[in-house]
Design a protein around this motif. Structure first.
Motif, PDB file in Angstrom:
ATOM      1  N   ASN A 105     -24.092  -3.701  46.853  1.00 15.56           N
ATOM      2  CA  ASN A 105     -25.199  -2.751  46.868  1.00 15.56           C
ATOM      3  C   ASN A 105     -26.265  -3.255  45.898  1.00 15.56           C
ATOM      4  N   ARG A 106     -27.336  -3.790  46.436  1.00 15.52           N
ATOM      5  CA  ARG A 106     -28.402  -4.366  45.597  1.00 15.52           C
ATOM      6  C   ARG A 106     -28.957  -3.385  44.580  1.00 15.52           C
ATOM      7  N   ARG A 107     -28.901  -2.108  44.880  1.00 16.28           N
ATOM      8  CA  ARG A 107     -29.476  -1.094  43.992  1.00 16.28           C
ATOM      9  C   ARG A 107     -28.491  -0.621  42.914  1.00 16.28           C
ATOM     10  N   TYR A 108     -27.264  -1.115  42.964  1.00 12.43           N
ATOM     11  CA  TYR A 108     -26.262  -0.724  41.972  1.00 12.43           C
ATOM     12  C   TYR A 108     -26.656  -1.313  40.620  1.00 12.43           C
ATOM     13  N   SER A 109     -26.448  -0.564  39.564  1.00 16.74           N
ATOM     14  CA  SER A 109     -26.909  -0.998  38.249  1.00 16.74           C
ATOM     15  C   SER A 109     -25.854  -0.768  37.177  1.00 16.74           C
ATOM     16  N   LEU A 110     -26.115  -1.310  36.006  1.00 15.10           N
ATOM     17  CA  LEU A 110     -25.262  -1.087  34.858  1.00 15.10           C
ATOM     18  C   LEU A 110     -25.197   0.408  34.548  1.00 15.10           C
ATOM     19  N   ARG A 111     -26.299   1.091  34.735  1.00 13.02           N
ATOM     20  CA  ARG A 111     -26.335   2.536  34.488  1.00 13.02           C
ATOM     21  C   ARG A 111     -25.384   3.276  35.427  1.00 13.02           C
ATOM     22  N   ALA A 112     -25.400   2.915  36.704  1.00 11.25           N
ATOM     23  CA  ALA A 112     -24.495   3.545  37.672  1.00 11.25           C
ATOM     24  C   ALA A 112     -23.038   3.214  37.339  1.00 11.25           C
ATOM     25  N   PHE A 113     -22.794   1.977  36.965  1.00 14.62           N
ATOM     26  CA  PHE A 113     -21.437   1.556  36.622  1.00 14.62           C
ATOM     27  C   PHE A 113     -20.945   2.314  35.393  1.00 14.62           C
ATOM     28  N   SER A 114     -21.790   2.419  34.381  1.00 15.74           N
ATOM     29  CA  SER A 114     -21.392   3.124  33.163  1.00 15.74           C
ATOM     30  C   SER A 114     -21.059   4.584  33.469  1.00 15.74           C
ATOM     31  N   LYS A 115     -21.838   5.199  34.337  1.00 15.55           N
ATOM     32  CA  LYS A 115     -21.579   6.589  34.715  1.00 15.55           C
ATOM     33  C   LYS A 115     -20.232   6.702  35.418  1.00 15.55           C
ATOM     34  N   SER A 116     -19.931   5.751  36.305  1.00 17.45           N
ATOM     35  CA  SER A 116     -18.651   5.800  37.022  1.00 17.45           C
ATOM     36  C   SER A 116     -17.464   5.597  36.080  1.00 17.45           C
ATOM     37  N   LEU A 117     -17.685   4.939  34.944  1.00 18.90           N
ATOM     38  CA  LEU A 117     -16.622   4.688  33.968  1.00 18.90           C
ATOM     39  C   LEU A 117     -16.535   5.773  32.891  1.00 18.90           C
ATOM     40  N   GLY A 118     -17.520   6.667  32.860  1.00 17.17           N
ATOM     41  CA  GLY A 118     -17.538   7.702  31.832  1.00 17.17           C
ATOM     42  C   GLY A 118     -18.021   7.195  30.488  1.00 17.17           C
ATOM     43  N   LEU A 119     -18.862   6.159  30.520  1.00 21.10           N
ATOM     44  CA  LEU A 119     -19.432   5.569  29.308  1.00 21.10           C
ATOM     45  C   LEU A 119     -20.948   5.688  29.343  1.00 21.10           C
ATOM     46  N   SER A 120     -21.567   5.640  28.196  1.00 25.51           N
ATOM     47  CA  SER A 120     -23.028   5.594  28.182  1.00 25.51           C
ATOM     48  C   SER A 120     -23.460   4.173  28.548  1.00 25.51           C
ATOM     49  N   PRO A 121     -24.654   4.015  29.119  1.00 26.65           N
ATOM     50  CA  PRO A 121     -25.134   2.661  29.432  1.00 26.65           C
ATOM     51  C   PRO A 121     -25.184   1.764  28.196  1.00 26.65           C
ATOM     52  N   ALA A 122     -25.581   2.322  27.055  1.00 29.91           N
ATOM     53  CA  ALA A 122     -25.660   1.529  25.819  1.00 29.91           C
ATOM     54  C   ALA A 122     -24.269   1.071  25.384  1.00 29.91           C
ATOM     55  N   HIS A 123     -23.294   1.971  25.468  1.00 26.47           N
ATOM     56  CA  HIS A 123     -21.923   1.614  25.073  1.00 26.47           C
ATOM     57  C   HIS A 123     -21.384   0.515  25.987  1.00 26.47           C
ATOM     58  N   LEU A 124     -21.574   0.654  27.295  1.00 26.48           N
ATOM     59  CA  LEU A 124     -21.099  -0.372  28.227  1.00 26.48           C
ATOM     60  C   LEU A 124     -21.787  -1.702  27.964  1.00 26.48           C
ATOM     61  N   SER A 125     -23.070  -1.680  27.729  1.00 28.36           N
ATOM     62  CA  SER A 125     -23.799  -2.906  27.439  1.00 28.36           C
ATOM     63  C   SER A 125     -23.236  -3.596  26.200  1.00 28.36           C
ATOM     64  N   CYS A 126     -22.979  -2.822  25.153  1.00 29.76           N
ATOM     65  CA  CYS A 126     -22.398  -3.386  23.929  1.00 29.76           C
ATOM     66  C   CYS A 126     -20.983  -3.908  24.171  1.00 29.76           C
ATOM     67  N   LEU A 127     -20.217  -3.222  25.001  1.00 30.96           N
ATOM     68  CA  LEU A 127     -18.871  -3.694  25.350  1.00 30.96           C
ATOM     69  C   LEU A 127     -18.941  -5.058  26.015  1.00 30.96           C
ATOM     70  N   LEU A 128     -19.804  -5.167  27.003  1.00 33.10           N
ATOM     71  CA  LEU A 128     -19.909  -6.409  27.769  1.00 33.10           C
ATOM     72  C   LEU A 128     -20.397  -7.572  26.908  1.00 33.10           C
ATOM     73  N   LYS A 129     -21.184  -7.269  25.885  1.00 34.83           N
ATOM     74  CA  LYS A 129     -21.689  -8.303  24.979  1.00 34.83           C
ATOM     75  C   LYS A 129     -20.720  -8.605  23.839  1.00 34.83           C
ATOM     76  N   GLY A 130     -19.627  -7.849  23.762  1.00 35.25           N
ATOM     77  CA  GLY A 130     -18.643  -8.071  22.712  1.00 35.25           C
ATOM     78  C   GLY A 130     -18.999  -7.441  21.380  1.00 35.25           C
ATOM     79  N   LYS A 131     -19.944  -6.530  21.372  1.00 36.29           N
ATOM     80  CA  LYS A 131     -20.371  -5.898  20.125  1.00 36.29           C
ATOM     81  C   LYS A 131     -19.571  -4.643  19.798  1.00 36.29           C
ATOM     82  N   ARG A 132     -18.866  -4.100  20.796  1.00 33.02           N
ATOM     83  CA  ARG A 132     -18.038  -2.912  20.598  1.00 33.02           C
ATOM     84  C   ARG A 132     -16.730  -3.104  21.337  1.00 33.02           C
TER      85      ARG A 132
END
Length: 108
Positions: A25-52
């Protein structure tokens, strides 16, 4: 066991799932993924970067939201625990336990 077994860490697996969903789905985003995981977009972004890190409790919730099998969920939580352990001996023990599992020799 799914493709999770071939990932070196839980961040790699989450990135893999996100990339697959974005391909489907080309329109799928980190924001949508974070919502499906029950995480904030910022938290997921930091997780993926290894900061959290994820807590063990949150890891189990994420595994459930990803609809992982019981075996995959257990493995996912072990990946999280092995990375977030504070003691080097504990990290070494958990990593060894993960490496001793069958079919953990290759990566995605």
């Amino acid at each position: 066991m799914s493709e999770l077994i071939h990932c070196n860490n839980y961040r790699e697996y989450l990135s893999y799932v996100l990339a697959n969903r974005m391909v489907k789905n080309r329109r799928y985003s980190l924001r949508a993924f974070s919502k499906s995981l029950g995480l904030s977009p910022a938290h997921l972004s930091c997780l993926l970067k290894g900061k959290r890190h994820l807590s063990s409790d949150k890891a189990l919730e994420v595994a459930t939201r990803l609809k992982l099998s019981e075996e995959d969920a257990f493995y996912f939580v072990e990946l999280v625990q092995s990375e977030s352990a504070k003691n080097e001996l504990t990290k070494k023990f958990l990593k060894q336990r993960l490496n001793d599992r069958p079919d953990t020799s290759t990566s995605v």
